[in-house]
Scaffold this active site. Structure first.
Site, PDB file in Angstrom:
ATOM      1  N   SER A  70       0.822  -1.212   0.000  1.00 19.99           N
ATOM      2  CA  SER A  70       0.000   0.000   0.000  1.00 19.99           C
ATOM      3  C   SER A  70       0.855   1.261   0.000  1.00 19.99           C
ATOM      4  O   SER A  70       2.001   1.262   0.456  1.00 19.99           O
ATOM      5  CB  SER A  70      -0.905   0.042   1.238  1.00 19.99           C
ATOM      6  OG  SER A  70      -1.653  -1.131   1.359  1.00 19.99           O
TER       7      SER A  70
HETATM    8  N1  SAH Z   1      -0.366  -5.000   4.210  1.00 17.52           N
HETATM    9  C1  SAH Z   1       0.247  -5.365   2.961  1.00 17.52           C
HETATM   10  C2  SAH Z   1      -0.663  -5.062   1.800  1.00 17.52           C
HETATM   11  C3  SAH Z   1      -0.667  -6.192   0.831  1.00 17.52           C
HETATM   12  S1  SAH Z   1      -1.980  -6.176  -0.352  1.00 17.52           S
HETATM   13  C4  SAH Z   1       1.621  -4.736   2.812  1.00 17.52           C
HETATM   14  O1  SAH Z   1       1.971  -3.863   3.643  1.00 17.52           O
HETATM   15  O2  SAH Z   1       2.376  -5.109   1.917  1.00 17.52           O
HETATM   16  C5  SAH Z   1      -3.210  -7.140   0.461  1.00 17.52           C
HETATM   17  C6  SAH Z   1      -2.844  -8.542   0.837  1.00 17.52           C
HETATM   18  O3  SAH Z   1      -4.024  -9.170   1.324  1.00 17.52           O
HETATM   19  C7  SAH Z   1      -2.330  -9.435  -0.304  1.00 17.52           C
HETATM   20  O4  SAH Z   1      -1.095  -9.957   0.023  1.00 17.52           O
HETATM   21  C8  SAH Z   1      -3.401 -10.518  -0.416  1.00 17.52           C
HETATM   22  O5  SAH Z   1      -2.892 -11.780  -0.776  1.00 17.52           O
HETATM   23  C9  SAH Z   1      -3.981 -10.532   0.990  1.00 17.52           C
HETATM   24  N2  SAH Z   1      -5.307 -11.119   1.094  1.00 17.52           N
HETATM   25  C10 SAH Z   1      -6.361 -10.974   0.268  1.00 17.52           C
HETATM   26  N3  SAH Z   1      -7.414 -11.686   0.711  1.00 17.52           N
HETATM   27  C11 SAH Z   1      -7.017 -12.296   1.869  1.00 17.52           C
HETATM   28  C12 SAH Z   1      -7.637 -13.163   2.805  1.00 17.52           C
HETATM   29  N4  SAH Z   1      -8.894 -13.575   2.661  1.00 17.52           N
HETATM   30  N5  SAH Z   1      -6.913 -13.609   3.852  1.00 17.52           N
HETATM   31  C13 SAH Z   1      -5.627 -13.208   4.039  1.00 17.52           C
HETATM   32  N6  SAH Z   1      -4.982 -12.390   3.189  1.00 17.52           N
HETATM   33  C14 SAH Z   1      -5.657 -11.932   2.119  1.00 17.52           C
END
Ligand code: SAH
Length: 222
Positions: A70
């Site tokens: 993000s």
């Molecule tokens: N907080 C992260 C943002 C990553 S983008 C950072 O700082 O890099 C969002 C993430 O949520 C992705 O890695 C995706 O795989 C994960 N995600 C999506 N649906 C999910 C779920 N149901 N359970 C766990 N993770 C999930």
């Protein structure tokens, strides 16, 4: 935490980091603690080498598997909202991704639990967090729509992928004494960033601003 300037992009990163902090302040981030956490955590270590030189731009960046780290403003905003009523003991993050938001949280709260549905992302995040000696973090490879019942209740829950509706499991795992959930809710293109505060059986909901996240998806990838 070890000073990691030497591992990455050297002295230039100190200046570019300060520029990022100034930009976050210009956009309304006020919490000194949150700004300090962003100043300290080396965002370039959460990106592939080819993108590391862009780490201190205020922009979302790809981390593989169609996912993104993000934008720093969003990380700062969500963290600030989560901590706005004071210190939190235990926080759950849904969507570990690169582990950057996890690291920011780990430097501000006593214990962080974080879940990720894509195994290779979770493993890489674990390596990075260990390397930074952030040992107050527990990661789990699971579908975060279920939360982490065994570790609940949580003083705060932060969701970094967007569901169409708030998963009931997350509401039930919030502490009844003022537990706070920060979550993007809505369709695929844009969502509302929502703060839910729990007091007993009452859930107060406040819409904060429009945001754009990757979708919260069901099931896990090995
Ligand atoms: N907080 C992260 C943002 C990553 S983008 C950072 O700082 O890099 C969002 C993430 O949520 C992705 O890695 C995706 O795989 C994960 N995600 C999506 N649906 C999910 C779920 N149901 N359970 C766990 N993770 C999930």
């Amino acid at each position: 935490m070890r000073d990691l300037e030497i591992d990455g992009i050297g002295m230039t990163s100190r200046r570019t980091r300060e520029r990022l902090i100034q930009r976050l302040m210009d956009q309304g981030i006020q919490s000194g603690k949150v700004l300090d956490a962003i100043r300290t955590i080396p965002r370039h270590l959460f990106l592939d080498e080819a993108l590391a030189h862009r780490a201190y731009e205020d922009t979302a960046l790809p981390i593989g598997h169609n996912q993104t780290l993000s934008q720093p403003y969003i990380v700062a905003k969500m963290t600030e909202v989560l901590l706005a009523r004071g210190e939190l003991n235990k926080v759950l993050e849904i969507g570990t991704g690169s582990g950057y938001q996890t690291a920011v949280l780990a430097s501000l709260v006593a214990r962080v639990c974080s879940v990720e549905r894509i195994r290779p992302l979770q493993e890489k995040a674990q390596q990075r967090l260990s390397r930074l000696s952030l040992n107050n973090v527990r990661l789990r490879h699971t579908d975060g729509g279920m939360g982490w019942p065994e570790e609940s209740p949580f003083d705060g829950i932060i969701v970094t992928a967007a569901p169409g509706e708030i998963p009931a499991a997350l509401l039930s795992q919030l502490s009844p004494e003022g537990g706070r959930l920060v979550i993007p809710v809505g369709g695929h293109n844009f969502q509302d960033l929502v703060l839910v505060t729990r007091n007993g059986d009452e859930y107060q909901r406040k819409v904060l601003e429009a945001v754009r996240f990757v979708p919260l998806l069901a099931g896990v990838i090995r």
